[in-house]
Design a protein around this motif. Sequence first.
Motif, PDB file in Angstrom:
ATOM      1  N   LEU A 277       0.844  -1.187   0.000  1.00 13.47           N
ATOM      2  CA  LEU A 277       0.000   0.000   0.000  1.00 13.47           C
ATOM      3  C   LEU A 277       0.881   1.240   0.000  1.00 13.47           C
ATOM      4  CD1 LEU A 277      -2.632  -1.053   2.709  1.00 13.47           C
ATOM      5  CD2 LEU A 277      -2.839  -1.266   0.230  1.00 13.47           C
ATOM      6  N   ILE A 278       0.380   2.303  -0.599  1.00 11.50           N
ATOM      7  CA  ILE A 278       1.111   3.566  -0.611  1.00 11.50           C
ATOM      8  C   ILE A 278       0.134   4.704  -0.348  1.00 11.50           C
ATOM      9  CG2 ILE A 278       2.918   2.776  -2.175  1.00 11.50           C
ATOM     10  CD1 ILE A 278       1.448   4.230  -4.436  1.00 11.50           C
ATOM     11  N   ALA A 279       0.660   5.777   0.203  1.00  8.59           N
ATOM     12  CA  ALA A 279      -0.126   6.991   0.421  1.00  8.59           C
ATOM     13  C   ALA A 279       0.070   7.913  -0.770  1.00  8.59           C
ATOM     14  CB  ALA A 279       0.312   7.676   1.710  1.00  8.59           C
ATOM     15  N   VAL A 280      -1.021   8.477  -1.269  1.00  8.52           N
ATOM     16  CA  VAL A 280      -0.957   9.345  -2.444  1.00  8.52           C
ATOM     17  C   VAL A 280      -1.640  10.671  -2.135  1.00  8.52           C
ATOM     18  CG1 VAL A 280      -0.887   7.433  -4.088  1.00  8.52           C
ATOM     19  CG2 VAL A 280      -3.096   8.355  -3.371  1.00  8.52           C
ATOM     20  N   GLY A 281      -1.226  11.690  -2.851  1.00  7.80           N
ATOM     21  CA  GLY A 281      -1.860  12.996  -2.715  1.00  7.80           C
ATOM     22  C   GLY A 281      -1.453  13.728  -1.451  1.00  7.80           C
ATOM     23  N   ASN A 282      -2.048  14.877  -1.276  1.00 10.17           N
ATOM     24  CA  ASN A 282      -1.786  15.720  -0.119  1.00 10.17           C
ATOM     25  C   ASN A 282      -2.807  15.453   0.986  1.00 10.17           C
ATOM     26  OD1 ASN A 282       0.338  17.057  -1.496  1.00 10.17           O
ATOM     27  ND2 ASN A 282      -1.143  18.408  -2.502  1.00 10.17           N
ATOM     28  N   ILE A 283      -2.484  15.971   2.155  1.00 11.61           N
ATOM     29  CA  ILE A 283      -3.417  15.864   3.284  1.00 11.61           C
ATOM     30  C   ILE A 283      -4.663  16.699   2.983  1.00 11.61           C
ATOM     31  CG2 ILE A 283      -3.732  16.398   5.721  1.00 11.61           C
ATOM     32  CD1 ILE A 283      -0.778  15.925   6.143  1.00 11.61           C
ATOM     33  N   PHE A 284      -5.819  16.131   3.276  1.00  7.02           N
ATOM     34  CA  PHE A 284      -7.062  16.871   3.091  1.00  7.02           C
ATOM     35  C   PHE A 284      -7.875  16.821   4.385  1.00  7.02           C
ATOM     36  CE2 PHE A 284      -7.694  12.528   1.739  1.00  7.02           C
ATOM     37  CZ  PHE A 284      -8.944  12.168   2.207  1.00  7.02           C
ATOM     38  N   ASN A 285      -8.829  17.734   4.477  1.00  3.94           N
ATOM     39  CA  ASN A 285      -9.633  17.900   5.684  1.00  3.94           C
ATOM     40  C   ASN A 285      -8.733  18.042   6.917  1.00  3.94           C
ATOM     41  OD1 ASN A 285     -12.073  18.085   7.191  1.00  3.94           O
ATOM     42  ND2 ASN A 285     -11.904  15.932   7.770  1.00  3.94           N
ATOM     43  N   PRO A 286      -7.893  19.072   6.967  1.00  2.00           N
ATOM     44  CA  PRO A 286      -7.006  19.232   8.128  1.00  2.00           C
ATOM     45  C   PRO A 286      -7.808  19.426   9.414  1.00  2.00           C
ATOM     46  CG  PRO A 286      -7.033  21.214   6.779  1.00  2.00           C
ATOM     47  CD  PRO A 286      -7.771  20.182   6.005  1.00  2.00           C
ATOM     48  N   ALA A 287      -7.315  18.820  10.471  1.00  2.00           N
ATOM     49  CA  ALA A 287      -7.992  18.903  11.771  1.00  2.00           C
ATOM     50  C   ALA A 287      -6.980  18.633  12.863  1.00  2.00           C
ATOM     51  CB  ALA A 287      -9.148  17.912  11.854  1.00  2.00           C
ATOM     52  N   GLY A 288      -7.339  19.041  14.077  1.00  2.63           N
ATOM     53  CA  GLY A 288      -6.489  18.802  15.229  1.00  2.63           C
ATOM     54  C   GLY A 288      -7.091  17.732  16.125  1.00  2.63           C
ATOM     55  N   TYR A 289      -6.231  17.043  16.876  1.00  4.45           N
ATOM     56  CA  TYR A 289      -6.669  16.070  17.862  1.00  4.45           C
ATOM     57  C   TYR A 289      -6.761  16.769  19.219  1.00  4.45           C
ATOM     58  CZ  TYR A 289      -5.338  12.423  14.495  1.00  4.45           C
ATOM     59  OH  TYR A 289      -5.226  11.633  13.392  1.00  4.45           O
ATOM     60  N   GLY A 290      -7.858  16.529  19.924  1.00  6.11           N
ATOM     61  CA  GLY A 290      -8.019  17.127  21.243  1.00  6.11           C
ATOM     62  C   GLY A 290      -8.603  16.142  22.242  1.00  6.11           C
ATOM     63  N   ILE A 291      -8.453  16.466  23.501  1.00  5.92           N
ATOM     64  CA  ILE A 291      -9.051  15.679  24.589  1.00  5.92           C
ATOM     65  C   ILE A 291     -10.393  16.333  24.940  1.00  5.92           C
ATOM     66  CG2 ILE A 291      -8.734  14.817  26.929  1.00  5.92           C
ATOM     67  CD1 ILE A 291      -5.726  15.143  26.521  1.00  5.92           C
ATOM     68  N   ALA A 292     -11.450  15.525  24.951  1.00 11.21           N
ATOM     69  CA  ALA A 292     -12.813  16.046  25.146  1.00 11.21           C
ATOM     70  C   ALA A 292     -13.282  15.858  26.583  1.00 11.21           C
ATOM     71  CB  ALA A 292     -13.772  15.346  24.187  1.00 11.21           C
ATOM     72  N   PHE A 293     -13.987  16.868  27.061  1.00  9.60           N
ATOM     73  CA  PHE A 293     -14.595  16.832  28.396  1.00  9.60           C
ATOM     74  C   PHE A 293     -16.076  17.210  28.258  1.00  9.60           C
ATOM     75  CE2 PHE A 293     -10.122  17.514  29.057  1.00  9.60           C
ATOM     76  CZ  PHE A 293      -9.821  16.755  30.194  1.00  9.60           C
ATOM     77  N   ALA A 294     -16.834  16.873  29.259  1.00  3.63           N
ATOM     78  CA  ALA A 294     -18.250  17.238  29.268  1.00  3.63           C
ATOM     79  C   ALA A 294     -18.395  18.748  29.305  1.00  3.63           C
ATOM     80  CB  ALA A 294     -18.948  16.604  30.470  1.00  3.63           C
ATOM     81  N   THR A 295     -19.526  19.239  28.832  1.00  8.27           N
ATOM     82  CA  THR A 295     -19.746  20.679  28.752  1.00  8.27           C
ATOM     83  C   THR A 295     -19.872  21.331  30.134  1.00  8.27           C
ATOM     84  OG1 THR A 295     -22.125  20.227  28.503  1.00  8.27           O
ATOM     85  CG2 THR A 295     -20.834  20.554  26.492  1.00  8.27           C
ATOM     86  N   ASP A 296     -20.180  20.529  31.160  1.00 11.98           N
ATOM     87  CA  ASP A 296     -20.273  21.089  32.509  1.00 11.98           C
ATOM     88  C   ASP A 296     -18.972  20.965  33.279  1.00 11.98           C
ATOM     89  OD1 ASP A 296     -20.260  18.393  32.754  1.00 11.98           O
ATOM     90  OD2 ASP A 296     -22.040  18.255  34.033  1.00 11.98           O
ATOM     91  N   SER A 297     -17.865  20.644  32.559  1.00 10.62           N
ATOM     92  CA  SER A 297     -16.567  20.489  33.206  1.00 10.62           C
ATOM     93  C   SER A 297     -15.612  21.527  32.670  1.00 10.62           C
ATOM     94  CB  SER A 297     -16.011  19.092  32.966  1.00 10.62           C
ATOM     95  OG  SER A 297     -14.685  18.992  33.437  1.00 10.62           O
ATOM     96  N   LEU A 298     -14.793  22.076  33.571  1.00  9.20           N
ATOM     97  CA  LEU A 298     -13.759  23.036  33.182  1.00  9.20           C
ATOM     98  C   LEU A 298     -12.356  22.428  33.218  1.00  9.20           C
ATOM     99  CD1 LEU A 298     -15.048  26.218  35.063  1.00  9.20           C
ATOM    100  CD2 LEU A 298     -15.433  25.551  32.673  1.00  9.20           C
ATOM    101  N   ASP A 299     -12.288  21.098  33.286  1.00  7.90           N
ATOM    102  CA  ASP A 299     -10.982  20.447  33.349  1.00  7.90           C
ATOM    103  C   ASP A 299     -10.170  20.629  32.072  1.00  7.90           C
ATOM    104  OD1 ASP A 299     -11.506  19.589  35.885  1.00  7.90           O
ATOM    105  OD2 ASP A 299     -12.179  17.570  35.278  1.00  7.90           O
TER     106      ASP A 299
END
Length: 466
Positions: A277-299
């Motif tokens: 297998l090989i990777a072709v083309g450029n990166i698309f749909n750029p996005a970041g990885y994050g750690i998710a918390f509940a909306t009622d948490s300020l952690d």
Amino acid sequence: DLFALLAEELSLTFVFHIGSAADPESSTAALLDVGAWQSVGADKGAHAAAGAIHITSNRSENVHFTMPFYSGGYVLVVRAPQQVSDPLTFLLPFDVWLWVGILVECLIVAVVFFFLEASACGAEDSDLVDGDAIAVLDALYWSLSALTCTLDKAPKSWGGKLVMLGHGWFMLIIIAAYTANLASFLTITQSAPTISSYQDVAKSNGGYKLALPKGQSQESFLRFEEEHYGHKFDVTWLETWEDCMAAVQDGTVDATFEDEPVVQYYLSTTTQTPCALIAVGNIFNPAGYGIAFATDSLDFIPYSRAIIRLQQLGELAKIARNYSIGPSAPDPSAGCFASASQSFYIDEMWGLMILVGCIVGAGVLVHAATRLVCRAPKPHPIVPVRVAIPDEEVEYILRAGIQYALSLRAERRIYTIPGTNRPAEDSDPYSGRAGPSQGKAPLHVHDKAVHLHNTISPTYHIPSGG
């Protein structure tokens, strides 16, 4: 590795579990476990959701994300193209029209040399063009031999010499350019992948089959593409991204796409079928990885501060290097085709062998035809003729005639004094001047062509018609 650093920064201890045992690859299951898309105060299965979870606008409305600890995007993965051999690889350094131009130049030079060097056109003592009827072919042979560096003649006229300089300079440049490009083409030719980027898949409107893991961000991405751009996709949804990679490799589907670090790590660590297998083309749909918390948490605030500090210390970059991921990581597909240029294969050369064999065969046929058409004439039969010669001139005639005949036939004759085996004086017919016998004994000449018996009418064998 990331959470080990966060535990040290925040003085915490983490306990990990999978969001859904039935669907371990699902980002949605992990987000649901922290209360996403649920009412405030609902029971939660975890304090935080982490992994390759993209930070998107839709998700940000239902959870709080930290600062991204990694930024990337999707990478398209296709099956590596099959290696194919081209018997005409040795011709690829030049375009077909350039080859035609070279042949036309050789023809023009051959015609010019014919008019400058052929005896039929008034030239004298030409070494370059022999004969009259086939002089054009002789000139063409010399013109083409400059391309193969097998020149064996030179023009005599000054005009021909100037033409030779121009023709030789042209061939020097052509040969140098061909040699410089030959090595890059004398390798197993790789057929280009049919799919070279995500845009090829999107524009095909379902012409290419995709395999994607269900329950991950790929679903929302394709939905967005269909709603906003009208693209259509033919997708097979599988359980894991590993299953998607396997489907591409065995040819069930045409392509898949996954997060850049996942693809980089998978392709660089796969040892059973490397370069399948090989990777072709450029990166698309750029996005970041994050750690998710509940909306009622300020952690998410102290976690974000810790992530920023780790980035500044270069700790996150070290993790990326350890796993060969990220923008600075080497391309895992780059080494798949580098080894192909280290050796030449017979598959690349058999076309050249056939061409040379045809030329050699044509030479043999032409030679055979020439021998049949231009046979050497048969020698005239030898007829004995009797010639009367006065006795006192016999020895002088023999000495002069035999010396002349020997000089023409380039043979050495030995003649002796009769009654002895001692060579006569001046026995070498090439030395001295032959003249009448001055008291010398008559000679016997040992030669198949002349027999002298010291008679008034000796017998000579003379070719008929001569």
